[in-house]
Design an enzyme around this catalytic site. Structure first.
Site, PDB file in Angstrom:
ATOM      1  N   HIS A   1       0.707  -1.071  -0.007  1.00 30.92           N
ATOM      2  CA  HIS A   1      -0.011   0.148   0.126  1.00 30.92           C
ATOM      3  C   HIS A   1       0.823   1.324  -0.006  1.00 30.92           C
ATOM      4  O   HIS A   1       0.719   2.106  -0.803  1.00 30.92           O
ATOM      5  CB  HIS A   1      -1.011   0.011   1.197  1.00 30.92           C
ATOM      6  CG  HIS A   1      -1.721   1.195   1.328  1.00 30.92           C
ATOM      7  ND1 HIS A   1      -2.967   1.302   1.011  1.00 30.92           N
ATOM      8  CD2 HIS A   1      -1.478   2.424   1.734  1.00 30.92           C
ATOM      9  CE1 HIS A   1      -3.699   2.273   1.287  1.00 30.92           C
ATOM     10  NE2 HIS A   1      -2.516   3.007   1.848  1.00 30.92           N
ATOM     11  N   GLU A   2       1.722   1.193   0.933  1.00 37.62           N
ATOM     12  CA  GLU A   2       2.579   2.445   1.151  1.00 37.62           C
ATOM     13  C   GLU A   2       3.607   2.715  -0.285  1.00 37.62           C
ATOM     14  O   GLU A   2       3.986   3.891  -0.669  1.00 37.62           O
ATOM     15  CB  GLU A   2       3.532   2.348   2.296  1.00 37.62           C
ATOM     16  CG  GLU A   2       2.774   2.429   3.711  1.00 37.62           C
ATOM     17  CD  GLU A   2       1.577   3.745   3.701  1.00 37.62           C
ATOM     18  OE1 GLU A   2       1.827   4.709   3.037  1.00 37.62           O
ATOM     19  OE2 GLU A   2       0.864   3.544   4.329  1.00 37.62           O
TER      20      GLU A   2
ATOM     21  N   HIS B   1       1.881   4.760  -2.995  1.00 34.61           N
ATOM     22  CA  HIS B   1       2.048   6.146  -2.554  1.00 34.61           C
ATOM     23  C   HIS B   1       3.582   6.513  -3.089  1.00 34.61           C
ATOM     24  O   HIS B   1       3.672   7.395  -3.843  1.00 34.61           O
ATOM     25  CB  HIS B   1       2.011   6.376  -1.100  1.00 34.61           C
ATOM     26  CG  HIS B   1       0.769   6.446  -0.687  1.00 34.61           C
ATOM     27  ND1 HIS B   1      -0.504   7.193  -1.061  1.00 34.61           N
ATOM     28  CD2 HIS B   1      -0.104   5.712   0.378  1.00 34.61           C
ATOM     29  CE1 HIS B   1      -1.582   6.771  -0.131  1.00 34.61           C
ATOM     30  NE2 HIS B   1      -1.303   5.949   0.592  1.00 34.61           N
TER      31      HIS B   1
ATOM     32  N   GLU C   1      -4.304   8.123  -2.884  1.00 34.75           N
ATOM     33  CA  GLU C   1      -4.827   6.763  -2.417  1.00 34.75           C
ATOM     34  C   GLU C   1      -5.308   5.964  -3.421  1.00 34.75           C
ATOM     35  O   GLU C   1      -5.214   4.576  -3.324  1.00 34.75           O
ATOM     36  CB  GLU C   1      -5.990   7.121  -1.413  1.00 34.75           C
ATOM     37  CG  GLU C   1      -6.373   6.036  -0.582  1.00 34.75           C
ATOM     38  CD  GLU C   1      -5.790   5.392   0.310  1.00 34.75           C
ATOM     39  OE1 GLU C   1      -5.533   4.444   0.953  1.00 34.75           O
ATOM     40  OE2 GLU C   1      -4.707   6.320   0.756  1.00 34.75           O
TER      41      GLU C   1
END
Length: 504
Positions: free
Chosen positions: A268-269, A272, A298
């Site tokens: 997830h990170e 980003h 996001e």
């Protein structure tokens, strides 16, 4: 050099000075959350406050006002290149917001939020909302004060929402959430009533932190995160922070009794992080180097975490490596069983640990609470009770303690109100972008199976990442998909995937 060209050059130099202060503050924040000793946190918070205030003073100074007044004059503005025009627009937007806040009030706000993060962490550890309550009350009071300075919109919450997702309104969000709730809740109920619950016991064996970290590094590097321009560390709450495209820091949190958390939070990170690493390098040191909005940002993390990272083709490629890294846990587990366990649907207490299908329900709880706080229909002291009631209503769970409830997220301690809805918007945008991507990459699943992520990253870079803040969220959606925000793609994706998984 003409007078206008010189003025523009001086403006860019001045803007980079402000960004340098912001980058220095961000490095200290990263250190505060990852490496700083406990006893040094208060002192570090004061330094962060001081540097942030200096950047704030520059961004609202007479010199900045003079730059913006002269560069927004019609004849001057026409002579600027597109990048400088956009920088002027974004700087003026920030100036108009910040200039209305007295400097001493801004400095107090930065200090309160910096201290509040430390108190939030302590309150969460001790499961004691009363430790955090007075700081949250201060933050809400200051947010209301700032909204008055800025000028409230018809719905006060729109004022905050616009700062994270420009152009989005409560009216639009209510329509999106209504569609998602109407389609999600019946599907969740059908899954809960089915007899197809996957076995997840092999996900909850012992996984040494060092082994997890090595596997995470392997996955993130393979999917495209550049470790020569970034790093992965640990923190209480996973986050991504950047200082330009060549220095992007990720954090995750490890649970040695659950394989799922650190891996998918790391992916997830990384979503980003890859966004930040692929913004046009010419924008480094400028406001334009950031992603265009929190929702679009996001969308990139949720795309990689769920639409890629929880897909069957992805694990057809990575599962042999997972079995090699964790032979005692996965050696006798079939790929299909692993895939089903990775996509377990089960209402839970913690947002960051929730499944893909119920995730938006967690966001609705926070969204409705924030609207109540900002429109003054809810008081901070009522939050634990209201939180627990809404979790029961939407997810059917009885929250046993505040650390599993109202204290689980760091965002309010940072003053991030108006931010939570962007998580659900990220899901909506991700599905919309993916639909457009697959038109140009019809072999999308085959690429995942082969571990060939380069075409996917190239598409993202060319269509989304490179622009930074040069395009607004609405402009970017129109550019990539040919339409405005449309939640029906997310609904279709979720229904198709989970009806198949649970044979509904």
């Amino acid at each position: 050099m003409s007078t206008i060209n010189q003025l523009a050059a001086d403006f860019i130099t001045f803007s980079k000075k402000i960004q340098a202060y912001n980058n220095a503050t961000a490095v200290l924040y990263w250190d505060l959350r990852t490496k700083a000793p406990k006893k040094g946190m208060d002192a570090r918070s004061e330094v962060i406050s001081t540097l942030s205030t200096e950047a704030f003073k520059l961004s609202t100074s007479d010199q900045m006002e003079d730059f913006l007044q002269r560069l927004t004059e019609e004849q001057a503005y026409k002579q600027l290149d597109a990048v400088t025009q956009k920088l002027v627009e974004e700087s003026k937007k920030d100036f108009d917001l910040n200039k209305k806040i007295p400097t001493d009030r801004y400095q107090e706000y930065v200090l309160v939020t910096s201290q509040a993060e430390n108190l939030w962490e302590e309150a969460r550890e001790k499961n004691d909302f009363s430790l955090f309550r007075p700081y949250l009350e201060k933050i809400v009071k200051m947010k209301l004060e700032f909204i008055d300075y800025w000028g409230a919109k018809p719905d006060k919450y729109d004022t905050l929402l616009d700062q994270y997702e420009p152009g989005m309104t409560v009216k639009q969000l209510d329509q999106i959430f209504t569609l998602l709730r109407d389609k999600t809740v019946p599907l969740v109920h059908a899954i809960n009533e089915s007899n197809r619950r996957p076995n997840i016991s092999f996900m909850e064996k012992h996984f040494a932190k060092a082994d997890q970290a090595a596997f995470n590094q392997l996955v993130l590097q393979k999917i495209g995160f550049d470790f020569q321009a970034g790093r992965l560390d640990t923190s209480t709450h996973p986050f991504c922070i950047h200082f330009g495209s060549t220095d992007v820091r990720l954090t995750t949190r490890y649970d040695e009794q659950d394989f799922r958390y650190a891996l998918w939070s790391s992916i997830h990170e990384a979503g980003h992080g890859m966004y930040e690493q692929n913004v046009n390098a010419a924008y480094n040191g400028l406001l334009l180097s950031n992603g265009t909005s929190m929702g679009v940002h996001e969308s990139q993390s949720r795309f990689w975490e769920n639409m890629v990272g929880r897909s069957l083709p992805f694990w057809e490629h990575f599962y042999p490596a997972a079995q090699q890294a964790f032979p005692e846990q996965f050696a006798d587990v079939a790929l299909q069983d692993f895939y089903r366990a990775a996509n377990l649907v089960e209402p839970s207490f913690i947002r960051t640990e929730s499944d893909e299908l119920t995730y938006n329900l967690h966001i609705m709880v926070r969204y409705e609470i924030e609207k109540g706080l900002i429109n003054e229909t809810i008081e901070v002291g009522e939050l634990p009770q209201i939180w627990n009631e809404k979790m029961k209503e939407y997810l059917g769970v009885d929250v046993p303690s505040d650390d599993l409830g109202v204290l689980q997220d760091v965002h309010w301690s940072s003053g991030l109100m108006g931010y939570f809805p962007t998580y659900s918007l990220g899901n909506v945008y991700a599905a919309q972008f993916t639909h457009a991507m697959k038109k140009q990459l019809p072999n999308f699943d085959d690429l995942l199976r082969a571990g060939d992520f380069a075409p996917i990253n190239q598409w993202l870079r060319e269509n989304i990442h490179q622009f930074g803040k040069m395009k607004s969220p609405q402009e970017l959606l129109q550019h990539v998909t040919g339409e405005k925000v449309n939640a029906s793609y997310l609904v279709h994706y979720l229904e198709t995937k989970y009806k198949d998984l649970y044979q509904l």
